[in-house]
Design a protein around this motif. Structure first.
Motif, PDB file in Angstrom:
ATOM      1  N   ALA A   1      -2.149   5.428   7.048  1.00 15.25           N
ATOM      2  CA  ALA A   1      -2.302   4.032   7.387  1.00 15.25           C
ATOM      3  C   ALA A   1      -3.491   3.298   6.868  1.00 15.25           C
ATOM      4  O   ALA A   1      -3.450   2.301   6.674  1.00 15.25           O
ATOM      5  N   ALA A   2      -4.603   4.171   7.209  1.00 19.82           N
ATOM      6  CA  ALA A   2      -5.948   3.291   6.723  1.00 19.82           C
ATOM      7  C   ALA A   2      -5.905   3.262   5.091  1.00 19.82           C
ATOM      8  O   ALA A   2      -6.397   2.070   4.600  1.00 19.82           O
ATOM      9  N   ALA A   3      -5.367   3.947   4.298  1.00 14.63           N
ATOM     10  CA  ALA A   3      -5.154   3.846   2.946  1.00 14.63           C
ATOM     11  C   ALA A   3      -4.297   2.688   2.566  1.00 14.63           C
ATOM     12  O   ALA A   3      -4.604   1.926   1.776  1.00 14.63           O
ATOM     13  N   VAL A   4      -3.222   2.500   3.091  1.00 16.22           N
ATOM     14  CA  VAL A   4      -2.357   1.456   2.985  1.00 16.22           C
ATOM     15  C   VAL A   4      -3.009   0.043   3.371  1.00 16.22           C
ATOM     16  O   VAL A   4      -2.957  -0.914   2.591  1.00 16.22           O
ATOM     17  N   ALA A   5      -3.856   0.133   4.377  1.00 11.79           N
ATOM     18  CA  ALA A   5      -4.207  -1.189   5.037  1.00 11.79           C
ATOM     19  C   ALA A   5      -5.451  -1.376   4.144  1.00 11.79           C
ATOM     20  O   ALA A   5      -5.725  -2.526   3.602  1.00 11.79           O
ATOM     21  N   GLU A   6      -6.130  -0.501   3.378  1.00 10.64           N
ATOM     22  CA  GLU A   6      -7.412  -0.769   2.508  1.00 10.64           C
ATOM     23  C   GLU A   6      -6.644  -1.485   1.430  1.00 10.64           C
ATOM     24  O   GLU A   6      -7.442  -2.105   0.623  1.00 10.64           O
ATOM     25  N   GLN A   7      -5.747  -0.883   0.903  1.00 10.18           N
ATOM     26  CA  GLN A   7      -5.132  -1.423  -0.263  1.00 10.18           C
ATOM     27  C   GLN A   7      -4.527  -2.635  -0.164  1.00 10.18           C
ATOM     28  O   GLN A   7      -4.617  -3.667  -1.029  1.00 10.18           O
ATOM     29  N   SER A   8      -3.901  -2.867   0.660  1.00  8.78           N
ATOM     30  CA  SER A   8      -2.947  -4.128   0.998  1.00  8.78           C
ATOM     31  C   SER A   8      -3.757  -5.442   1.420  1.00  8.78           C
ATOM     32  O   SER A   8      -3.777  -6.587   1.302  1.00  8.78           O
TER      33      SER A   8
END
Length: 604
Positions: free
Chosen positions: A74-81
């Motif tokens: 989830a942290a990776a998705v948030a950072e990317q989006s």
């Protein structure tokens, strides 16, 4: 003749710490077995609890790993989006991961606690099982002895002491010699040194209806039938060659100065104080054919004494530094697998904490108090039963390896004396109440009687640990000196042809009524009336002079008496040079005559 010895099988199994009180009997064994069952059930429950905790821990760890992975994704998705909604999802996932991690940590703590409890319960159950096995082994070892007397006899070279000198109230009955040593060297003034015996004891044979006398000395162990107590019949021996361990060159046994026996299981313990110190264990259930069960090493080996119905042995002597009056404890309930505790009991006989000096004797009194004698003092301990412990200020169970102090200390005026052995008198004496007077020997081998060791009468008043008294190393509690006795100048006093007195030191003794029979080396045996403990009186004596072979008869070795043992109306005297002399004290014996003569392990 020694029966074929079993392979030396002495080993150290685990310590059995859950020591029940009282003598071994079916009820005691049943209690030990019940304890073992109860603790095993507790161990099983603890193991199940630990297993459940382990399952919960595995689940918690899996959940923590799963939520941590989800939070990372989830942290990776948030950072990317960069979207706020994804950031909120990441924050929520992180909270779940943190909670799952905390739950896993708590599960780990709970598992650790339950695993430790399971391990502790398993150890307690194993210990209780060992204890129950050893209690059962001790009970199973009870023997009544053979029911038919053997026919084997051995030649005995004893010569009746027809030249003996003695008081009118002493009757000379007989003499035996048994096994002798060709190397009887020992610290003695006499040229003959010590080819014969340092101590003896008695074992009752229920089926035969009479006792056996056993004696040990530099030549090994000798056994006599006392079917005729005035004429002991020499029936068996265990010689030095038979006692040798593999690779040894032992030429004499040393020294077994206070022979202890287990009459209940028909066992004799020989304690060795040279080379590898320790205990020889000999089965005399068939006394005509003794069996050497084995040798068990113990750090101290001058003397050893059975305690707690001969389920344990206390060994003392010299050779252990840094311990205040050391005593080593051996569990002999399973006689084929004795176990000696690595930590010695610190008897602290002087009550000063001093670690110099040695211990010499252990003697059990009529109440079961175990007395340790040594350099500078005598101290008594409870080793079974519940008693007040002044150290913890609680009432707890005493054990052989964790005793509770009772009383004693140094004797006023004799603080630096070597106190050889002791006997707490059970009854009132003169102005002293029941159980107050302690009889003690001070050994100091000297031909000048004014310097030699004396027989001591002391009072326990003010030394009882349970009475709230205060004892510190700087100001130790001491026993009051009531009186001392020396044979010097008394009737029967021996002076050799050069004008020197024979060895005057006090040594081992036994008591019958108010009469003490005591060995005084070359001064022979002295009978003391201690009815007035402040003024003991010599009331009899016995001594054998040296005699060369000639017109008066065969050669006779003079007295070098180690002790004098009252037994069934006779006094048996183990003598370092002569063997065993047998005499009777014919005067009336004052005081209360107990139904047993108590010394060493206080056998009935």
């Amino acid at each position: 003749m020694l029966a074929t010895a079993a392979a030396l099988q002495m080993s150290s199994l685990g310590a059995a710490h859950a020591d029940p009180t009282g003598p071994v009997k079916p009820g005691t064994v049943g209690s030990a077995e019940a304890d073992a069952t109860r603790l095993q059930n507790q161990a099983d429950t603890a193991a199940k609890n630990a297993a459940r905790a382990a399952t919960q821990l595995d689940k918690a760890k899996a959940k923590a790993e799963e939520t941590a992975q989800a939070a990372a994704e989830a942290a990776a998705v948030a950072e990317q989006s960069g979207k706020n909604g994804d950031k909120q999802k990441a924050d929520n996932a992180a909270v779940k991961a943190a909670n799952a991690s905390a739950e896993a940590a708590q599960a780990q703590l709970e598992y650790n606690e339950k695993a430790a409890a399971a391990a502790q319960a398993a150890a307690a159950a194993a210990e209780a099982a060992t204890n129950a096995e050893r209690e059962a082994a001790s009970l199973a070892g009870i023997k009544l002895g053979v029911d038919t007397a053997g026919t084997q006899t051995l030649p005995d070279t004893g010569v009746f002491p027809d030249n003996a000198t003695h008081s009118d109230n002493v009757k000379v009955v007989g003499q035996v010699r048994g096994v002798l040593s060709s190397d009887g060297s020992c610290p003695a003034f006499k040229a003959t040194k010590c080819p014969a015996f340092s101590s003896l004891n008695f074992v009752h044979f229920e089926k035969l209806g009479f006792d056996m006398m056993v004696a040990n000395g530099t030549g090994g162990l000798a056994i006599w039938s006392l079917k005729n107590p005035e004429r002991p019949e020499y029936i068996a021996a265990v010689t030095v060659d038979q006692l040798k361990q593999p690779g040894e060159t032992m030429t004499r046994f040393w020294e077994g100065e206070n022979l202890t026996v287990d009459s209940r299981r028909k066992l004799v313990y020989l304690t060795r104080d040279s080379g590898t110190k320790g205990l020889f264990i000999i089965d005399i259930n068939d006394p005509w054919h003794p069996k050497l069960l084995g040798f068990h090493p113990v750090r101290l080996g001058h003397t050893a004494t059975c305690i707690n119905d001969c389920r344990f042995i206390w060994s003392v002597g010299s050779g252990a530094s840094g311990i205040s009056a050391p005593v080593y404890v051996t569990d002999v309930r399973d006689v084929n697998h004795p176990f000696t505790y690595s930590k010695a009991v610190a008897a602290d006989v002087r009550r000063t904490g001093v670690t110099s000096g040695s211990t010499h004797s252990v003697d059990v009194d009529f109440d079961g108090v175990v007395w340790v004698s040594g350099s500078g003092g005598v101290r008594g301990y409870w080793t079974e039963g519940k008693h007040y412990d002044p150290a913890t200020k609680t009432t707890r169970s005493a054990t052989a390896y964790d005793p509770i102090p009772y009383a004693g200390g140094s004797v006023t005026g004799l603080e630096s004396a070597f106190l050889h052995n002791a006997y707490r008198f059970p009854n009132a004496l003169g102005d002293r109440p029941k159980g107050d007077v302690v009889l003690i020997t001070n050994e100091n081998n000297n031909q000048n009687c004014a310097k030699a060791g004396v027989f001591i009468l002391a009072s326990l008043e003010g030394t009882h640990d349970g009475e709230g008294m205060t004892s510190t190393p700087a100001n130790p509690v001491k026993m009051g000196q009531l009186a001392t006795y020396s044979p010097g100048g008394k009737p029967g006093h021996y002076v050799d042809p050069t004008g020197k007195a024979g060895d005057c030191s006090a040594h081992w003794f036994t008591v019958n009524g108010n009469i003490v029979a005591a060995g005084f080396y070359e001064q022979g045996v002295r009978f003391l009336d201690i009815s007035d403990p402040r003024n003991p009186q010599q009331v009899g004596w016995f001594r054998v002079p040296d005699r060369a072979a000639g017109p008066d008869g065969p050669a006779i070795i003079g007295s070098n008496a180690s002790s004098a043992y009252w037994h069934n109306g006779y006094v048996y005297i183990p003598d370092y040079g002569r063997g065993v002399d047998i005499i009777k004290f014919t005067d009336k014996i004052p005081g209360k005559r107990e139904n047993k003569v108590c010394w060493n392990s206080c056998e009935k």
